[in-house]
Design an enzyme around this catalytic site. Structure first.
Site, PDB file in Angstrom:
ATOM      1  N   CYS A  85       0.838  -1.199   0.000  1.00 29.89           N
ATOM      2  CA  CYS A  85       0.000   0.000   0.000  1.00 29.89           C
ATOM      3  C   CYS A  85       0.880   1.258   0.000  1.00 29.89           C
ATOM      4  O   CYS A  85       1.615   1.485  -0.954  1.00 29.89           O
ATOM      5  CB  CYS A  85      -0.999  -0.027   1.151  1.00 29.89           C
ATOM      6  SG  CYS A  85      -2.334   1.191   0.962  1.00 29.89           S
ATOM      7  N   HIS A 189      -3.814  -4.764  -0.428  1.00 29.11           N
ATOM      8  CA  HIS A 189      -3.440  -5.283   0.894  1.00 29.11           C
ATOM      9  C   HIS A 189      -3.464  -6.809   0.868  1.00 29.11           C
ATOM     10  O   HIS A 189      -4.542  -7.404   0.993  1.00 29.11           O
ATOM     11  CB  HIS A 189      -4.413  -4.780   1.959  1.00 29.11           C
ATOM     12  CG  HIS A 189      -4.232  -3.347   2.325  1.00 29.11           C
ATOM     13  ND1 HIS A 189      -3.348  -2.936   3.286  1.00 29.11           N
ATOM     14  CD2 HIS A 189      -4.815  -2.230   1.837  1.00 29.11           C
ATOM     15  CE1 HIS A 189      -3.397  -1.610   3.403  1.00 29.11           C
ATOM     16  NE2 HIS A 189      -4.278  -1.160   2.523  1.00 29.11           N
ATOM     17  N   GLU A 191      -2.670  -8.778   3.189  1.00 31.29           N
ATOM     18  CA  GLU A 191      -3.141  -9.271   4.492  1.00 31.29           C
ATOM     19  C   GLU A 191      -4.660  -9.207   4.613  1.00 31.29           C
ATOM     20  O   GLU A 191      -5.233  -9.803   5.527  1.00 31.29           O
ATOM     21  CB  GLU A 191      -2.465  -8.487   5.625  1.00 31.29           C
ATOM     22  CG  GLU A 191      -2.978  -7.087   5.888  1.00 31.29           C
ATOM     23  CD  GLU A 191      -2.490  -6.028   4.913  1.00 31.29           C
ATOM     24  OE1 GLU A 191      -2.787  -4.839   5.155  1.00 31.29           O
ATOM     25  OE2 GLU A 191      -1.813  -6.364   3.920  1.00 31.29           O
TER      26      GLU A 191
END
Length: 209
Positions: A85, A189, A191
């Site tokens: 990001c 992202h 995650e």
């Protein structure tokens, strides 16, 4: 001997979520650190980032010798690097949010606001969107087609098309990933991208550029 994976903590990233995702993806251990000595000795480096480009750049530079340690280990020592990001955006030459702020300058380009060309397109770009790999870029083999989770109002406009590793479409093309040498940056992202993100992180952990 287990690799040292340094997850850089400079107060501007969702550290715990990224750490957990890296462990789930197969990392033996994750060293959360802002210590330049640890970064210089790391086998792999991950730089997360959330928020505004200028504040993240200031936070990174506020840690003495951290930028120099990253530069030495990645650009001189060729350690695999992943920026996430704003951690990816910081690779650029500069960002232009609230005035011009220098980036790391590892991949030439500018981070600028997403232009709303269609009233139906919402800014920031938030939610799931397609990731389309560009197979000419260094490290592009790490990026597979699929859907990932995005959350950003600014985008990376790269100077060199060969350093664009993936694109997405949000009222027009936006860079989803950049790559050069041992450096990979993703706008989305991992995650938060469930199986797709974990798969990317697993490939990064095995990457030997």
């Amino acid at each position: 001997m287990a690799e040292v994976l340094a997850l850089v903590d400079y107060g501007a990233g969702n550290i715990q979520s990224v750490r957990n995702a890296l462990l789930t993806a197969g990392a033996d251990s994750v060293t959360v650190t802002s210590d330049p000595a640890v970064v210089r000795a790391a086998d792999r480096i991950v730089l997360p980032g959330v928020g505004a480009f200028a504040s993240c750049a200031a936070a990174l530079r506020a840690v003495p010798n951290l930028v120099e340690a990253m530069d030495e280990r990645v650009r001189v020592g060729a350690a695999p690097f992943l920026g996430i990001c704003v951690g990816m955006q910081l690779l650029a030459t500069r960002g232009v949010e609230h005035g011009e702020t220098p980036g790391l300058g590892w991949i030439a380009g500018e981070v600028r606001a997403i232009e709303r060309t269609d009233p139906a397109i919402k800014v920031p770009h938030m939610g799931w969107n397609d990731v389309a790999p560009m197979h000419h870029a260094d490290g592009a083999g790490l990026i597979e087609p699929g859907e990932a989770y995005f959350l950003h109002g600014y985008h990376f406009a790269a100077d060199e098309g060969r350093e664009v590793a993936a694109m997405t479409d949000h009222g027009g093309g936006l860079v989803a990933a950049v790559a050069r040498d041992t450096i990979l940056g993703v706008q989305f992202h991992p995650e938060k991208s469930q199986a797709y993100g974990l798969s990317l992180l697993a490939r990064f952990l095995q990457w030997k550029p």
